[in-house]
Design a protein around this motif. Structure first.
Motif, PDB file in Angstrom:
ATOM      1  N   UNK A 171     -53.795  -6.428  -6.794  1.00 17.04           N
ATOM      2  CA  UNK A 171     -54.783  -5.376  -6.182  1.00 17.04           C
ATOM      3  C   UNK A 171     -55.790  -5.985  -5.330  1.00 17.04           C
ATOM      4  N   UNK A 172     -56.655  -7.031  -5.769  1.00 11.98           N
ATOM      5  CA  UNK A 172     -57.498  -7.600  -5.007  1.00 11.98           C
ATOM      6  C   UNK A 172     -56.985  -8.186  -3.735  1.00 11.98           C
ATOM      7  N   UNK A 173     -55.796  -8.747  -3.734  1.00 12.10           N
ATOM      8  CA  UNK A 173     -55.046  -9.395  -2.596  1.00 12.10           C
ATOM      9  C   UNK A 173     -54.932  -8.368  -1.596  1.00 12.10           C
ATOM     10  N   UNK A 174     -54.732  -7.123  -1.926  1.00  4.40           N
ATOM     11  CA  UNK A 174     -54.348  -6.058  -0.944  1.00  4.40           C
ATOM     12  C   UNK A 174     -55.424  -5.127  -0.713  1.00  4.40           C
ATOM     13  N   UNK A 175     -56.323  -5.297  -1.217  1.00  5.15           N
ATOM     14  CA  UNK A 175     -57.775  -4.184  -1.090  1.00  5.15           C
ATOM     15  C   UNK A 175     -58.326  -4.279   0.346  1.00  5.15           C
ATOM     16  N   UNK A 183     -57.226   2.035   7.009  1.00  5.87           N
ATOM     17  CA  UNK A 183     -57.188   3.166   7.963  1.00  5.87           C
ATOM     18  C   UNK A 183     -55.887   2.847   9.031  1.00  5.87           C
ATOM     19  N   UNK A 184     -55.954   1.707   9.261  1.00  4.69           N
ATOM     20  CA  UNK A 184     -55.060   1.308  10.544  1.00  4.69           C
ATOM     21  C   UNK A 184     -53.654   1.106  10.102  1.00  4.69           C
ATOM     22  N   UNK A 185     -53.735   0.671   8.617  1.00  4.07           N
ATOM     23  CA  UNK A 185     -52.328   0.566   8.293  1.00  4.07           C
ATOM     24  C   UNK A 185     -51.703   1.957   7.815  1.00  4.07           C
ATOM     25  N   UNK A 205     -49.924   7.078   0.831  1.00  3.22           N
ATOM     26  CA  UNK A 205     -51.102   7.261  -0.414  1.00  3.22           C
ATOM     27  C   UNK A 205     -52.484   7.183   0.351  1.00  3.22           C
ATOM     28  N   UNK A 206     -53.319   7.554  -0.866  1.00  3.50           N
ATOM     29  CA  UNK A 206     -54.682   7.690  -0.147  1.00  3.50           C
ATOM     30  C   UNK A 206     -55.199   6.223   0.091  1.00  3.50           C
ATOM     31  N   UNK A 207     -56.437   6.220   0.870  1.00 12.98           N
ATOM     32  CA  UNK A 207     -56.944   5.059   0.876  1.00 12.98           C
ATOM     33  C   UNK A 207     -57.665   4.504  -0.318  1.00 12.98           C
ATOM     34  N   UNK A 208     -58.154   5.167  -1.279  1.00 11.91           N
ATOM     35  CA  UNK A 208     -58.758   4.677  -2.466  1.00 11.91           C
ATOM     36  C   UNK A 208     -57.681   4.116  -3.425  1.00 11.91           C
ATOM     37  N   UNK A 209     -56.781   4.173  -3.398  1.00 13.20           N
ATOM     38  CA  UNK A 209     -55.541   3.869  -4.179  1.00 13.20           C
ATOM     39  C   UNK A 209     -55.456   2.270  -3.768  1.00 13.20           C
ATOM     40  N   UNK A 210     -55.665   1.882  -2.291  1.00 14.50           N
ATOM     41  CA  UNK A 210     -55.520   0.657  -1.879  1.00 14.50           C
ATOM     42  C   UNK A 210     -56.757  -0.148  -2.204  1.00 14.50           C
ATOM     43  N   UNK A 211     -58.175   0.449  -1.725  1.00 11.84           N
ATOM     44  CA  UNK A 211     -59.263  -0.227  -1.820  1.00 11.84           C
ATOM     45  C   UNK A 211     -59.460  -0.457  -3.121  1.00 11.84           C
ATOM     46  N   UNK A 212     -59.234   0.427  -4.009  1.00 13.25           N
ATOM     47  CA  UNK A 212     -60.040   0.370  -5.345  1.00 13.25           C
ATOM     48  C   UNK A 212     -58.991  -0.153  -6.233  1.00 13.25           C
ATOM     49  N   UNK A 213     -57.673  -0.423  -5.943  1.00 16.84           N
ATOM     50  CA  UNK A 213     -56.470  -0.986  -6.728  1.00 16.84           C
ATOM     51  C   UNK A 213     -56.384  -0.128  -8.090  1.00 16.84           C
ATOM     52  N   UNK A 214     -56.386   1.144  -8.010  1.00 18.86           N
ATOM     53  CA  UNK A 214     -56.248   1.873  -9.322  1.00 18.86           C
ATOM     54  C   UNK A 214     -54.775   2.390  -9.343  1.00 18.86           C
ATOM     55  N   UNK A 215     -54.221   2.741  -8.031  1.00 18.60           N
ATOM     56  CA  UNK A 215     -52.776   3.247  -8.013  1.00 18.60           C
ATOM     57  C   UNK A 215     -51.883   2.469  -7.190  1.00 18.60           C
ATOM     58  N   UNK A 216     -51.426   1.285  -7.525  1.00 18.10           N
ATOM     59  CA  UNK A 216     -50.664   0.464  -6.834  1.00 18.10           C
ATOM     60  C   UNK A 216     -49.328   1.196  -6.845  1.00 18.10           C
ATOM     61  N   UNK A 217     -48.929   2.131  -7.616  1.00 17.40           N
ATOM     62  CA  UNK A 217     -47.710   2.631  -7.676  1.00 17.40           C
ATOM     63  C   UNK A 217     -47.438   3.562  -6.407  1.00 17.40           C
ATOM     64  N   UNK A 218     -48.358   4.171  -6.149  1.00 27.73           N
ATOM     65  CA  UNK A 218     -48.444   4.932  -4.945  1.00 27.73           C
ATOM     66  C   UNK A 218     -48.407   4.068  -3.700  1.00 27.73           C
TER      67      UNK A 218
END
Length: 641
Positions: A522-526, A566-568, A583-596
């Motif tokens: 999660x932190x590596x992709x945030x 956002x660009x991705x 997926x939503x932006x928060x799923x990537x930045x917060x790392x709470x929903x890596x499945x999405x």
């Protein structure tokens, strides 16, 4: 032509010498020496014609001096020296003679070290910007009158703690250096302007909040984590508030540690007190044992004289209807007193209390303690007395038991060698006649029967149950999922599916980008950098600009991370991923929903790797119809020749 060139050079030299002479003459009269922008490599010689020792201000900027001229160190009254924009690499030790120097500007030179002699001058302003300094001397703290220090644009890695001795310092500029931390001693100064921008500082000391006199604080372009860059951009007041909150948290943690240490000290003192009490008790018990041994030996000697009277008493007791077998079985358990073990049992179960209460009236099943330390001479005498007393009490109790119901003796459950009586003849009013029975053993505790659920792990035998007593029930993974409840089975399948999606996401990124991701995904992709590179790998130039961390700023700000994410997501929409699968932006930045995120990446790769759809029948028919119409038109309306 050569003569013309020589004449021109002579004229220029004559003009230069004339202008230098005029400048030296003005310096002699006014006390201000102005040699700026003359491209001089050596200081001009006066030849004793002009006395410049009374010079107060000297400007040698924008020349080509390799070192500070020795002639300058003879200007005893010099108060201001400007050597800006030269090539000075060394400063002579004789500069100590300038005890009136207050302002010194050595900016834009080639100095690699600051000589210690400068620290012995009564300087108020010291400018050392744009040099090649790597460290400042510790003797700089001796400049008690220094009010302004500028060492910007150098290669300084740390500031000396002696800067805290500069009580009159008001302006400190260390911009564009290689500082990793700010020493706490600097926070003790009453600074007005502090410039720490363009360094490598990641954490500010909490003591910085006490610099009330600070008006300007510059922290731009630092990889700050505490306080974060978002707080530093808001200004000095917000930085001080953040440091105040952090200080309160640290104090709470320290107070918790101190309370735990105090509790630990109290526990240690209690343990020591208990150890002392135990030692005292052991000493008392040992002394009591010695006294009892001495008393028992004295009693044994006295009892030898009264053995004849005890023998007569015993003969009378045997003539009152006692059989020889009773001498061998003096107790209700049928044991020989010489062979009985030293056991002491305490009955504690409720279901046996009533039976034992009735049984105590019949016989004494609890034997008195036997002391192994007593001498062997008076043992048989005491046992004979005890036998006689027990038999007399038993005869009296038999008369009373005729009016009571017979009480069945409790059968011990832990004695493996004990066998229950086969008939009622072996037990008469609760007294066993079996002389060969085993030693009495404390009955076992009642067995607790616990009903276990299907999804809990159960032991195979009684020993495993005793080992696992007191532990929480563990999940039995060997139970098939069809035996679980509906909710647990659904959660189990959901977790398994998410784990597979995250594993597939890691595999897709590592195989496409030829890189190894850390264990914590999660932190590596945030920050969105890896995802933007993946989008560009799938379809080149789909993400126009990517914000990448640099060595100076290894951590991106939240705004740049948000822009990358956002660009991705916008690139995924342009490539062809449906809006419902993005997926939503928060799923990537917060790392709470890596499945999405894994579903989005899987859909993106599926869209790119999928072959183009085959032409349908309708499109084929339309193409043929268009071809026939074009041929028909050409046939009817041929082109002109």
């Amino acid at each position: 032509m050569a003569k013309v060139v020589l004449n021109m050079n002579c004229q220029l030299q004559s003009q230069l010498t004339r202008s230098l002479e005029r400048i030296l003459e003005e310096a002699h009269l006014s006390g201000e020496l102005k040699l700026s922008g003359r491209k001089l490599k050596d200081f001009p010689r006066t030849g004793g014609k002009y006395d410049l020792t009374d010079t107060v201000t000297a400007d040698l900027s924008k020349n080509r001096f390799w070192e500070l001229p020795e002639d300058i160190t003879k200007f005893w009254s010099l108060e201001k020296l400007v050597c800006y924009h030269n090539a000075i690499r060394s400063i002579p030790e004789s500069i100590v003679c300038l005890q009136s120097l207050v302002h010194l500007d050595l900016s834009r030179n080639h100095l690699s070290t600051v000589p210690v002699a400068l620290c012995q001058l009564p300087l108020e302003t010291l400018m050392l910007a744009n040099n090649r300094l790597t460290a400042l001397p510790d003797e700089l703290g001796q400049c008690a009158t220094l009010t302004q220090l500028d060492v910007s644009c150098n290669q300084i890695t740390h500031l000396p703690p002696q800067l805290g001795h500069l009580a009159h310092l008001r302006v400190l500029n260390v911009r564009n250096n290689l500082l990793l931390e700010l020493p706490i001693e600097v926070t003790y100064l009453k600074l007005i302007h502090l410039d720490l921008s363009e360094n490598r500082i990641s954490k500010l000391p909490v003591e910085l909040r006490s610099m009330v006199s600070l008006v300007s604080l510059e922290l731009m372009h630092n990889p700050l984590v505490s306080p974060p860059a978002s707080v530093c951009m808001r200004g000095r007041i917000h930085v001080f508030k953040y440091l105040e909150l952090r200080c309160t948290k640290e104090e709470k943690i320290r107070s918790g540690w101190r309370s735990e240490e105090r509790k630990g000290c109290r526990k240690l003192s209690d343990i020591r007190g208990l150890n002392e009490i135990c030692k005292k008790r052991l000493e008392r018990s040992s002394s009591e044992r010695e006294v009892s041994r001495q008393n028992s030996s004295e009693n044994g000697i006295k009892s030898l004289s009264s053995s004849s009277s005890l023998g007569s008493r015993f003969s009378k007791a045997t003539t009152n209807g006692l059989s020889p077998t009773a001498e061998q079985t003096p107790n209700g358990n049928g044991l020989d007193p010489d062979s009985r073990p030293l056991l002491q049992h305490v009955q504690s179960y409720r279901e046996y209390k009533e039976a034992l209460r009735q049984q105590r009236g019949v016989e004494n099943i609890y034997r008195p303690k036997t002391n192994q330390d007593e001498p062997s001479t008076p043992n048989h005498i005491k046992e004979m007395e005890q036998i006689a007393g027990d038999l007399v009490i038993q005869n009296q109790n038999q008369l009373e038991q005729n009016h009571r119901k017979p009480v069945q003796k409790v059968i011990p459950s832990r004695n493996g060698n004990f066998s229950p009586p086969s008939s009622s003849n072996d037990i008469v009013n609760g007294v066993s006649n079996n002389t060969t029975s085993g030693v009495y053993v404390k009955p076992a505790s009642p067995q607790l029967v616990a009903k276990t659920l299907n999804y809990l792990s159960s032991a195979s035998n009684g020993t495993d149950n005793n080992k696992n007593a007191g532990r929480p029930p563990a999940w039995n993974r060997s139970v098939p999922p069809d035996k679980l409840s509906f909710t647990m089975r659904r959660e189990f399948e959901k977790a398994k599916e998410e784990a597979e999606l995250i594993k597939q996401l890691r595999t897709n990124i590592e195989t496409r980008l030829k890189m190894a991701l850390p264990s914590d995904l999660a932190p590596a992709l945030s920050d969105g950098v890896v995802l933007c590179h993946l989008a560009n790998h799938v379809r080149p130039r789909s993400v126009a600009s990517i914000h990448v961390p640099s060595p100076a700023v290894p951590k991106l700000t939240m705004a740049r991370c948000r822009r990358n994410v956002d660009n991705f997501l916008e690139a995924c929409r342009r490539i062809g991923v449906e809006e419902g699968r993005v997926c939503r932006r928060e799923a990537i930045m917060e790392g709470g929903d890596l499945a999405a995120l894994a579903r989005t990446v899987h859909t993106l790769l599926a869209v790119v790797d999928s072959p183009p759809p085959p032409p349908t029948m309708l499109s084929t028919c339309l193409c043929l119809a268009l071809l026939f119409v074009s041929l028909f038109v050409l046939y009817i309306l041929p082109p002109p020749d």
